[in-house]
Enzyme design. Structure first.
Site, PDB file in Angstrom:
ATOM      1  N   MET A   1      20.472  67.115  54.159  1.00 23.30           N
ATOM      2  CA  MET A   1      20.600  68.479  53.667  1.00 23.30           C
ATOM      3  C   MET A   1      19.266  69.209  53.732  1.00 23.30           C
ATOM      4  O   MET A   1      18.217  68.648  53.402  1.00 23.30           O
ATOM      5  CB  MET A   1      21.091  68.494  52.219  1.00 23.30           C
TER       6      MET A   1
ATOM      7  N   ARG B   1      13.571  62.870  47.554  1.00 17.84           N
ATOM      8  CA  ARG B   1      14.786  63.104  48.331  1.00 17.84           C
ATOM      9  C   ARG B   1      14.661  64.301  49.269  1.00 17.84           C
ATOM     10  O   ARG B   1      15.664  64.757  49.831  1.00 17.84           O
ATOM     11  CB  ARG B   1      15.985  63.307  47.400  1.00 17.84           C
TER      12      ARG B   1
ATOM     13  N   LYS C   1       7.819  69.018  90.213  1.00 16.23           N
ATOM     14  CA  LYS C   1       8.308  68.432  91.461  1.00 16.23           C
ATOM     15  C   LYS C   1       9.453  67.500  91.079  1.00 16.23           C
ATOM     16  O   LYS C   1       9.263  66.504  90.383  1.00 16.23           O
ATOM     17  CB  LYS C   1       7.218  67.652  92.180  1.00 16.23           C
TER      18      LYS C   1
END
Length: 673
Positions: A47, A314, A514
């Site tokens: 979260m 947390r 390249k």
């Protein structure tokens, strides 16, 4: 591998992010990773919720700054690695069952049930945070690990730090399970295990997690995070639903428990009853690194060459981007003023108690523990005194400049992707006996574009150690190449790394690559399908693509139509020295192309170089013929002159080929007997 500039202790999300940022700033970095699978990030729900969690004060400021970085930070990581991080600003809804402690911004009961149908009918209201969201922590950790490895970070898995050796106010080395290791600077990012190395007040807080699946045709699919009073429910884009988390002061006690899992399931179903019908897929646990005030410890330690980045509790996932940024700035002697609030000395007892109190670093419902904490370490306990001496990282500048007079006229410049070059000879860096010979040979050739194999440089393949720093990139243009890639996906990822490498070495606007996709190990022939697929994607990402191909006029046309900056047909197999065996097809490519045509591979002598340019090629790329010549420096000069001669010959126009002689002296007006 030699001593690193920085040794990072901890291979979790914070340690890897710091290592990646340091590497991008030019430092050499080693990471000691005790157990990648035990990193707290694997256990987190991901979260990104500074407001939903009720953070306040300096911790809220820090978290909001990190959230503001997340979109661009995760996007750059995805571009670098080709790995999805699962960043999803889906918004966070915080339902409440009681309005007793309501605050401004409260949604009515009608509104919150409109925002998220199928909530428990007893939900009375809530809050909506549209700027917040989530990241898939397992995907993010994997992307960080891949990115760090590809950038050249030395990750030593299964190696744990056991003690710091200190002398004269600095860390001199680290004792590890794999012997002693030294570095110029050290970063402690060991999470819940940090207090095993230093007496800082960090303890593990166990968190149990669970995941649910969604049945086919599940009618009540979630599209946003629900942050409840005793549970958070985090829906992933793939339909998986993550539930978290317990908060247990049980030390490093392992395993899920029936009580812990039951708590998660009961609270989740209470908030969102439809979850009762979802299958339980997985359960796991992890250890949060928690300080008495639940805020991180960031910045200098009492040792001038040791920086702390731990104790995120947390919020480690949320704070990762800002932690990496501020820690690297601090190491480089440019500390952000906000770091002072998170200094470890706030736990030094009564004299420092006001620092944590004034910071107000945790939100409502999460009172600080600092006033009731056990005795904190004093200023002598780390064994050395603090210094503000900065540490700087820079790319070595003791390099020989590659310079030679232009070998074409100013009005006949080679233009690739809008950039002009006076030389039409590109050179490679492989196969030289040593860097001195390479530098002298490239300088003699007059080449202004030098190609570097990204993968071999990043992995320090034999002969490539230090190659990126062996050339003065202020004088020549780097052409990163995807040598060693066998698939389109692999080449795309390495091309992204090449762009980062060019930026790292000072060429901020270099998007050249390249493109080589070569699954054939015997003849090293390029894959036309994979090359076209990779080229199309890289062009979309803003690269100037120079694809290496067989001399196939149809493929060359497709690549031009896809937006490539050049096409680079091979004259003959790489390194074979067979010369131009595909002259007819190369001639067709030259005739049809409106972008530069570069003959690449197979040229073995200056005469073959001149022949290629006389055919109308716009440029050449030569490596082996120079590097493996008996005198590479002389051969470099010869190839440069041959390229110039061939170009002038093409522009001048050769005489027609005739089947009979044509006298060069007039046949009339001669003196006769």
């Amino acid at each position: 591998m030699g001593q690193a500039d920085v040794l990072v202790i901890g291979g979790g999300i914070v340690g890897l992010a710091i290592a990646t940022e340091l590497r991008q700033q030019g430092a050499t970095v080693t990471v000691l990773s005790r157990d990648f699978n035990a990193a707290a990030g694997h256990a987190a729900a991901g979260m990104l919720a500074p407001s939903a969690e009720g953070l306040t004060g300096a911790l809220l400021d820090l978290s909001q700054r990190s959230l503001a970085l997340y979109a661009s930070w995760s996007r750059k990581l995805e571009e670098l690695t080709g790995q999805d991080t699962g960043f999803w600003p889906c918004g966070i809804l915080t339902p409440v069952f009681s309005l007793e402690h309501a605050s401004p911004g409260l949604l009515s009961q009608t509104a919150i049930h409109s925002y998220q149908p199928h909530l428990n009918p007893n939900v009375q209201g809530g809050y909506w945070y549209p700027e917040e969201g989530q990241v898939d922590t397992r995907a993010l950790l994997q992307a960080l690990r891949i990115g760090a490895q590809e950038l050249g970070v030395d990750i030593q898995e299964g190696v744990s730090a056991e003690a710091f050796l200190q002398h004269n106010q600095q860390v001199t080395e680290v004792l590890t399970s794999n012997g002693q290791q030294q570095a110029g600077h050290y970063v402690l990012a060991a999470g819940a295990w940090s207090s095993e190395l230093l007496p800082i007040p960090i303890i593990p807080r166990k968190g149990q997690m669970a995941a649910l699946g969604t049945p086919p045709n599940f009618p009540h699919r979630l599209n946003r995070v629900l942050y409840g009073e005793h549970i958070y429910i985090v829906p992933r884009k793939d339909g998986r639903i993550v539930l978290g988390a317990t908060n247990e002061d049980v030390g490093f006690t392992p395993h899920n428990t029936p009580a812990g899992v039951a708590q998660l399931l009961n609270e989740a179903v209470r908030l969102y009853p439809s979850l009762a019908d979802c299958p339980l897929q997985d359960c796991w646990w992890g250890y949060r690194p928690t300080t008495p005030d639940e805020a991180p410890i960031l910045g200098p330690s009492q040792c001038h060459n040791l920086t702390l980045a731990t104790g995120h509790h947390r919020n480690g996932v949320l704070l990762t981007p800002i932690t990496a940024k501020l820690i690297v700035e601090s190491i480089q002697g440019q500390p952000d003023p906000l770091l002072a609030t998170f200094h470890w000395e706030r736990f030094m007892g009564a004299a420092k108690q006001g620092v944590a109190d004034a910071a107000g670093m945790v939100g409502g419902g999460h009172p600080t523990d600092s006033q009731n904490s056990t005795a904190a370490p004093d200023s002598e306990s780390l064994g050395c005194t603090r210094s503000t001496q900065p540490t700087f990282f820079s790319i070595p500048t003791k390099m020989q400049t590659l310079s030679a007079p232009p070998i074409t006229t100013d009005d006949d410049a080679l233009v690739i992707a809008g950039r002009s070059f006076s030389s039409r000879l590109m050179t490679g860096t492989g196969k030289f006996d040593n860097f001195d010979t390479m530098r002298a040979s490239l300088a003699a050739s007059g080449s202004q574009i030098v190609t570097v194999a990204v993968r071999r440089v990043q992995t320090n393949a034999p002969g490539h150690e230090g190659l990126a720093q062996a050339i003065d990139w202020q004088k020549v243009w780097m052409l990163p190449n995807t040598a060693g890639c066998t698939s389109a996906d692999e080449a795309i990822r390495v091309a992204r790394l090449g762009r980062e490498m060019a930026k790292l070495l000072g060429q901020e606007d270099n998007n050249f690559v390249k493109l080589e996709v070569i699954p054939d190990s015997k003849y090293l022939l390029p894959d036309p399908i994979g090359t076209l697929q990779a080229a199309e994607q890289l062009v979309k990402e803003g690269f100037a693509v120079l694809p290496y191909i067989n001399a196939d006029p149809i493929l060359a046309k497709h690549l031009e139509e896809a937006g490539c900056a050049t096409v680079m047909p091979l004259g003959s197999p790489i390194g074979s020295g067979q010369g131009v065996r595909n002259a007819a097809n190369i001639g067709i490519i030259v005739e049809q192309a409106t972008i530069p045509v570069v003959v690449d591979a197979g040229i073995g002598s200056p005469s073959e170089a001149a022949e290629s340019m006389e055919m109308g090629a716009d440029a050449l790329l030569i490596n082996t013929a120079i590097a493996k010549a008996q005198d590479p420096v002389k051969m470099g000069r010869a190839m440069g002159l041959a390229t110039e001669a061939g170009r002038f010959a093409y522009l001048a126009g050769r005489i027609p080929v005739k089947a009979y002689a044509s006298a060069s002296s007039p046949l009339t007006g001669t003196i006769t007997g």
